[in-house]
Write a protein that holds these residues in place. Sequence first.
Motif, PDB file in Angstrom:
ATOM      1  N   GLU A 260       1.292  -0.802   0.294  1.00 23.44           N
ATOM      2  CA  GLU A 260       0.164  -0.092   0.257  1.00 23.44           C
ATOM      3  C   GLU A 260       0.936   0.803   0.323  1.00 23.44           C
ATOM      4  OE1 GLU A 260      -2.367   0.040   3.068  1.00 23.44           O
ATOM      5  OE2 GLU A 260      -3.435  -1.743   2.675  1.00 23.44           O
ATOM      6  N   ASN A 261       0.049   1.838  -0.365  1.00 19.75           N
ATOM      7  CA  ASN A 261       1.337   3.636  -0.574  1.00 19.75           C
ATOM      8  C   ASN A 261       3.009   3.469  -1.022  1.00 19.75           C
ATOM      9  OD1 ASN A 261      -1.693   4.678  -0.300  1.00 19.75           O
ATOM     10  ND2 ASN A 261      -0.560   4.369   1.668  1.00 19.75           N
ATOM     11  N   THR A 262       2.684   2.771  -1.855  1.00 23.88           N
ATOM     12  CA  THR A 262       4.294   2.415  -2.405  1.00 23.88           C
ATOM     13  C   THR A 262       4.290   2.212  -4.110  1.00 23.88           C
ATOM     14  OG1 THR A 262       4.541   1.050   0.470  1.00 23.88           O
ATOM     15  CG2 THR A 262       6.418   0.803  -1.791  1.00 23.88           C
ATOM     16  N   VAL A 263       5.618   2.745  -4.325  1.00 22.38           N
ATOM     17  CA  VAL A 263       5.544   2.796  -5.636  1.00 22.38           C
ATOM     18  C   VAL A 263       7.065   2.113  -5.545  1.00 22.38           C
ATOM     19  CG1 VAL A 263       5.564   4.323  -8.127  1.00 22.38           C
ATOM     20  CG2 VAL A 263       4.352   4.968  -6.563  1.00 22.38           C
ATOM     21  N   MET A 264       6.439   0.951  -6.416  1.00 26.28           N
ATOM     22  CA  MET A 264       7.512  -0.217  -7.095  1.00 26.28           C
ATOM     23  C   MET A 264       8.423  -0.067  -7.821  1.00 26.28           C
ATOM     24  SD  MET A 264       7.593  -3.132  -4.658  1.00 26.28           S
ATOM     25  CE  MET A 264       6.166  -3.347  -3.920  1.00 26.28           C
ATOM     26  N   SER A 265       8.115   1.267  -9.212  1.00 27.28           N
ATOM     27  CA  SER A 265       9.065   0.312 -10.655  1.00 27.28           C
ATOM     28  C   SER A 265       9.616   1.200 -10.649  1.00 27.28           C
ATOM     29  CB  SER A 265       7.810   1.621 -11.729  1.00 27.28           C
ATOM     30  OG  SER A 265       8.670   2.624 -12.062  1.00 27.28           O
ATOM     31  N   LYS A 266      10.970   0.637 -10.949  1.00 29.14           N
ATOM     32  CA  LYS A 266      12.242   0.828 -11.131  1.00 29.14           C
ATOM     33  C   LYS A 266      12.528   2.395 -11.915  1.00 29.14           C
ATOM     34  CE  LYS A 266      14.571  -3.090 -12.523  1.00 29.14           C
ATOM     35  NZ  LYS A 266      14.986  -3.903 -13.148  1.00 29.14           N
ATOM     36  N   THR A 317      -1.738  -7.091  -2.397  1.00 31.34           N
ATOM     37  CA  THR A 317      -1.323  -5.627  -2.029  1.00 31.34           C
ATOM     38  C   THR A 317      -1.689  -5.972  -0.971  1.00 31.34           C
ATOM     39  OG1 THR A 317      -2.121  -4.626  -4.030  1.00 31.34           O
ATOM     40  CG2 THR A 317      -1.442  -3.304  -1.845  1.00 31.34           C
ATOM     41  N   ALA A 318      -0.098  -5.974   0.103  1.00 32.61           N
ATOM     42  CA  ALA A 318       0.141  -6.518   1.744  1.00 32.61           C
ATOM     43  C   ALA A 318       0.405  -4.285   1.696  1.00 32.61           C
ATOM     44  CB  ALA A 318       1.150  -6.992   1.803  1.00 32.61           C
ATOM     45  N   GLY A 319      -0.249  -4.723   2.813  1.00 31.43           N
ATOM     46  CA  GLY A 319      -0.968  -3.779   4.310  1.00 31.43           C
ATOM     47  C   GLY A 319       0.622  -2.841   4.912  1.00 31.43           C
ATOM     48  N   ASN A 320       1.072  -2.152   5.114  1.00 38.31           N
ATOM     49  CA  ASN A 320       2.340  -1.627   5.428  1.00 38.31           C
ATOM     50  C   ASN A 320       2.570  -2.125   7.250  1.00 38.31           C
ATOM     51  OD1 ASN A 320       4.650   0.593   4.530  1.00 38.31           O
ATOM     52  ND2 ASN A 320       2.592   1.148   3.844  1.00 38.31           N
ATOM     53  N   PRO A 472       5.206   8.784   4.593  1.00 36.94           N
ATOM     54  CA  PRO A 472       5.241   8.539   3.937  1.00 36.94           C
ATOM     55  C   PRO A 472       5.882   9.434   3.048  1.00 36.94           C
ATOM     56  CG  PRO A 472       3.245   9.148   4.540  1.00 36.94           C
ATOM     57  CD  PRO A 472       4.241   9.019   5.715  1.00 36.94           C
ATOM     58  N   MET A 473       6.537   8.644   1.237  1.00 39.69           N
ATOM     59  CA  MET A 473       7.161   9.039   0.204  1.00 39.69           C
ATOM     60  C   MET A 473       6.247   9.519  -0.582  1.00 39.69           C
ATOM     61  SD  MET A 473      10.561   8.088  -1.385  1.00 39.69           S
ATOM     62  CE  MET A 473      10.081   6.968  -2.562  1.00 39.69           C
ATOM     63  N   ILE A 474       5.432   8.263  -0.731  1.00 39.42           N
ATOM     64  CA  ILE A 474       4.136   8.947  -1.712  1.00 39.42           C
ATOM     65  C   ILE A 474       3.034   9.027  -0.960  1.00 39.42           C
ATOM     66  CG2 ILE A 474       3.725   8.289  -3.828  1.00 39.42           C
ATOM     67  CD1 ILE A 474       6.231   8.571  -3.682  1.00 39.42           C
ATOM     68  N   ARG A 485       3.739  13.668  -6.589  1.00 34.92           N
ATOM     69  CA  ARG A 485       2.683  13.076  -5.211  1.00 34.92           C
ATOM     70  C   ARG A 485       4.100  12.504  -4.442  1.00 34.92           C
ATOM     71  NH1 ARG A 485      -0.641   7.574  -6.346  1.00 34.92           N
ATOM     72  NH2 ARG A 485      -0.468   7.828  -4.439  1.00 34.92           N
ATOM     73  N   PHE A 486       5.249  13.419  -4.837  1.00 37.61           N
ATOM     74  CA  PHE A 486       6.881  13.233  -3.759  1.00 37.61           C
ATOM     75  C   PHE A 486       5.908  13.782  -2.667  1.00 37.61           C
ATOM     76  CE2 PHE A 486      10.525  13.813  -1.413  1.00 37.61           C
ATOM     77  CZ  PHE A 486      10.873  12.847  -2.149  1.00 37.61           C
TER      78      PHE A 486
END
Length: 542
Positions: A260-266, A317-320, A472-474, A485-486
């Motif tokens: 959740e709320n984490t963007v993982m695209s390289k 999707t997992a929660g933080n 949160p970064m995003i 969104r940063f």
Amino acid sequence: MENTSNFIKTIIEADLASGKHSEIITRFPPEPNGFLHIGHARAIITDFESASAYGGYTNLRYDDTNPEKEDDIYVKAILNDIRWLGYEPKNVYFASDYFEEMFERAVLLIKKGLAYVDHSTAEEISRDRGNINTPGKPSKYRNRSVEENLELFYQMRAGKFNEGECVLRAKIDMASPNMNLRDPALYRIIYAEHHNTGNKWCIYPMYDYAHPLEDAIEGITHSLCSLEFEDHRPLYDWVVRETEMPKIPRQIEFGRLSIENTVMSKRFLRELVEKGKVTGWDDPRMPTLSGLRRRGYTPESIKKFILSTGLSKVNSTAGNDMLEAALRDDLAEKAFRTMAVINPLKVTLTNYEEGKIEFFDVPFHPEKPELGSRQIPFGKTLYIEADDFVVTKPNNKYKRLALGEEVRLFYSYFIKAHDVVYDKDGQVIEVLATYDELTRSGSGFNERKPNGTIHYVEATHAVPAQFNFFGPMIIGDDSMDLLDRFNDDSWTIKHGFVEHSMKHVKVQDKFQFIRNGYFNTDEPKEGKLNFNEIVPLKSSYK
Ligand code: ATP
Ligand code: MG
């Protein structure tokens, strides 16, 4: 995985039982175009655990078929991160080591009438592919002769054409309901220096052609990948079959893991690094393995988290909260408990002898005597958290220090506040208190109950420290552009003190600062000790 079953293990066990394979070989195939993130941890753990559970092994293979984005920095970082997670690849290979064999296999396809050089433009190729409802239109170059195709393919390799002028395509089925089989490109022309092969090549194999060959060359038995490759599997199978590879790997897809709320695209993470939004790939706010490491996550907690999400055939999707729970469980066992004051407020004990210092022996972990103990100094001047004091006790629920109230200082004495010193703006800058000698911790004193227990550090021995807190970064929602969104306020810095015993801590030493949370030691900042908050003591997720 470890001791658990899943659909991949079921397939592997059947292949062992039927005698199809006697040894299980898997691979982790990252493209060296960025640092690994926590999503990759699912792939790494799945690849390594699936083979090791049956006495097999796993290769690390860099999928370096795209020279423009790849770099040796990433090659090194990827291996480092895999080892940090606790895995050692049996072999480290590069897809680029197989370029010659891939070329020869493409020649074979041409000779079998299964590949052709297409001089259509990229727009024409894309237009003529059709869509789900419309069959594609064959290219006017589709029926070139074998001789002509061979001649043109050698010319492509020799650098006779410009980028984009032509491609080598598989000749499969322009009407296939699977778009991936509508004569996919196998080779394109790129004039760029490759991190491994330099300028030797100007044609590069496409992922869908290269990947199955890499697997087959290495004798991979089970090629485990994320779900987006499911529709590519027929092409994967076509490539290994038609190129007549002696060993046939089997591709099995598993669900991608998101948080959740984490963007993982390289691509996005790389943009943050390149635009200077973060301090680097290992910025403690990044979901990269190096960022999580610097933040203070342990490899054990990441493994535990990944295993707790289960392996499934669908994306999930997992929660933080799940990630943090795994982390707290692990840190609760390992982290030394020490005292740090993050927002210092000075306390002077008016009845304590000037210059006198006592030392109390305090274990590093109440339930783990094997972690040892240290001496905690006590004296006339102390720091407590500014939050642990109010002038007037607001209500009976308030269990900290206030004028006229008595609290216990951890491992030390009861103190009672009797006066405050204000600065010219009316802020409390010092508390005057008395201590009671009879109340020393461990003395068995039980005649009064204090109004709570708080932590402190002795001022003359206190070691100045910086504390970093991360949000949160995003933020924002999916409708917004990712860079917008940063969260520019995601890194907060505080300056305070840690106890004397922490003077010589090393980078990566982890602590539970009593009542404050878990912290990891970072590189010193301007000569000062520097700590990253890993996670608060209690979950803020409901
Ligand atoms: P990204 O899309 O984040 O840039 P990628 O898939 O392009 O990542 P690769 O270097 O190709 O990055 O990834 C190596 C392997 O890791 C691939 O087999 C891919 O399937 C797997 N992988 C990447 N992200 C995830 C994820 N979130 N969950 C599970 N597996 C993943
Ligand atoms: Mg990929």
